[in-house]
Design an enzyme around this catalytic site. Structure first.
Site, PDB file in Angstrom:
ATOM      1  N   ARG A  26     -21.495 -12.115  14.806  1.00  0.00           N
ATOM      2  CA  ARG A  26     -20.998 -11.665  16.114  1.00  0.00           C
ATOM      3  C   ARG A  26     -21.421 -12.699  17.138  1.00  0.00           C
ATOM      4  NH1 ARG A  26     -22.867  -6.584  19.841  1.00  0.00           N
ATOM      5  NH2 ARG A  26     -21.290  -6.911  21.459  1.00  0.00           N
ATOM      6  N   HIS A  27     -20.575 -12.947  18.123  1.00  0.00           N
ATOM      7  CA  HIS A  27     -20.863 -13.944  19.163  1.00  0.00           C
ATOM      8  C   HIS A  27     -22.176 -13.631  19.884  1.00  0.00           C
ATOM      9  CE1 HIS A  27     -19.917 -11.221  22.500  1.00  0.00           C
ATOM     10  NE2 HIS A  27     -18.880 -10.818  21.765  1.00  0.00           N
ATOM     11  N   GLY A  28     -22.724 -14.637  20.572  1.00  0.00           N
ATOM     12  CA  GLY A  28     -23.944 -14.467  21.363  1.00  0.00           C
ATOM     13  C   GLY A  28     -23.705 -13.564  22.561  1.00  0.00           C
ATOM     14  N   GLN A  29     -24.815 -13.173  23.183  1.00  0.00           N
ATOM     15  CA  GLN A  29     -24.731 -12.294  24.350  1.00  0.00           C
ATOM     16  C   GLN A  29     -23.836 -12.907  25.417  1.00  0.00           C
ATOM     17  OE1 GLN A  29     -27.810 -12.137  27.482  1.00  0.00           O
ATOM     18  NE2 GLN A  29     -28.184 -10.051  26.745  1.00  0.00           N
ATOM     19  N   SER A  30     -22.940 -12.083  25.951  1.00  0.00           N
ATOM     20  CA  SER A  30     -22.020 -12.552  26.988  1.00  0.00           C
ATOM     21  C   SER A  30     -22.338 -11.864  28.310  1.00  0.00           C
ATOM     22  CB  SER A  30     -20.571 -12.261  26.589  1.00  0.00           C
ATOM     23  OG  SER A  30     -20.348 -10.865  26.574  1.00  0.00           O
ATOM     24  N   ASN A  33     -21.313  -8.352  28.127  1.00  0.00           N
ATOM     25  CA  ASN A  33     -22.257  -7.491  27.420  1.00  0.00           C
ATOM     26  C   ASN A  33     -23.348  -7.002  28.364  1.00  0.00           C
ATOM     27  OD1 ASN A  33     -22.217  -9.626  24.476  1.00  0.00           O
ATOM     28  ND2 ASN A  33     -20.983  -7.825  24.863  1.00  0.00           N
ATOM     29  N   GLY A  40     -12.814  -6.816  25.627  1.00  0.00           N
ATOM     30  CA  GLY A  40     -11.602  -6.881  24.816  1.00  0.00           C
ATOM     31  C   GLY A  40     -11.191  -8.307  24.530  1.00  0.00           C
ATOM     32  N   ARG A  76     -16.105 -16.843  24.242  1.00  0.00           N
ATOM     33  CA  ARG A  76     -17.471 -16.453  23.892  1.00  0.00           C
ATOM     34  C   ARG A  76     -17.759 -16.654  22.405  1.00  0.00           C
ATOM     35  NH1 ARG A  76     -14.428 -11.838  25.144  1.00  0.00           N
ATOM     36  NH2 ARG A  76     -14.627 -10.052  23.747  1.00  0.00           N
ATOM     37  N   GLU A 100     -11.369  -9.796  19.470  1.00  0.00           N
ATOM     38  CA  GLU A 100     -11.875  -8.448  19.672  1.00  0.00           C
ATOM     39  C   GLU A 100     -10.702  -7.483  19.850  1.00  0.00           C
ATOM     40  OE1 GLU A 100     -13.650  -6.143  18.993  1.00  0.00           O
ATOM     41  OE2 GLU A 100     -15.492  -6.420  20.137  1.00  0.00           O
ATOM     42  N   ARG A 101     -11.005  -6.217  19.758  1.00  0.00           N
ATOM     43  CA  ARG A 101      -9.992  -5.178  19.956  1.00  0.00           C
ATOM     44  C   ARG A 101      -9.360  -5.333  21.335  1.00  0.00           C
ATOM     45  NH1 ARG A 101     -11.003   1.312  19.120  1.00  0.00           N
ATOM     46  NH2 ARG A 101      -8.800   1.843  18.840  1.00  0.00           N
TER      47      ARG A 101
END
Length: 190
Positions: A26-30, A33, A40, A76, A100-101
């Site tokens: 999963r990508h790093g903290q954005s 987030n 999305g 991201r 992402e969704r």
């Protein structure tokens, strides 16, 4: 190996099981987030902590033999994947299958404010996400047979991939944390 078999007329006579190792990340903290924004399919940006998280994974996987790096085409995820791929000196390939969704009209909204709201009709369905997940797993099986692949996606699409792989409902797949790495072994016969 598959090419050698075909060249020497062994295709069809022998079936070799090819194993592909998929490292799903999963990508790093954005920023989204941190702000609890439903990102999305918006690009989003990593925070400094998100970049540090990606660098830590890059260091942990520095000596891991990784043949290919795949990423969602959202910023991201791309930035996370580039950081992880840097010690390997390899390019990354992006794919919208790992996006992402699509939250439709909910995109950009504060997650806590969505409690008890009626979902808009333009939110991507679970069935559509699982179809993307199946297509992604097939892409990895066919284009990266017998390789180790690192793929950076997002929380919910990564859940869909694992749901399809393990054959269980998405709500039974544990949430992935930022830059968490999970291994999936894909088999295909050649």
């Amino acid at each position: 190996m598959a090419e050698w078999l075909k060249k020497h007329n062994f295709a069809g006579e022998y079936r070799i099981k090819m194993t592909t190792r998929l490292l799903l990340v999963r990508h790093g903290q954005s920023v989204g987030n941190v702000k609890q924004i439903l990102q999305g399919q918006d690009n989003g940006q990593l925070t400094d902590m998100g970049r540090d998280q990606a660098r830590q994974v890059a260091e942990q996987l520095r000596d891991e033999p990784i043949d290919a790096f795949l990423s969602s085409d959202l910023t991201r995820a791309v930035e996370t994947c580039r950081i992880i791929a840097t010690p390997h000196g390899k390019d990354i390939t992006t794919t919208p299958l790992l996006r992402e969704r699509d939250w439709g009209d909910f995109t950009g909204e504060s997650i806590p404010d969505l409690k008890d709201k009626v979902w808009p009709d333009n939110v991507e369905t679970i069935e559509h996400m699982k179809a993307r997940a199946r297509a992604f797993l097939q892409l990895v099986r066919t284009q990266h047979a017998d390789q180790t692949v690192l793929a950076v996606g997002h929380g919910i699409i990564n859940k869909a991939i694992q749901s399809v792989y393990f054959g269980k409902p998405m709500h039974e797949v544990e949430k992935m944390h930022n830059v968490e790495v999970r291994e999936i072994i894909l088999h295909s016969a050649v």
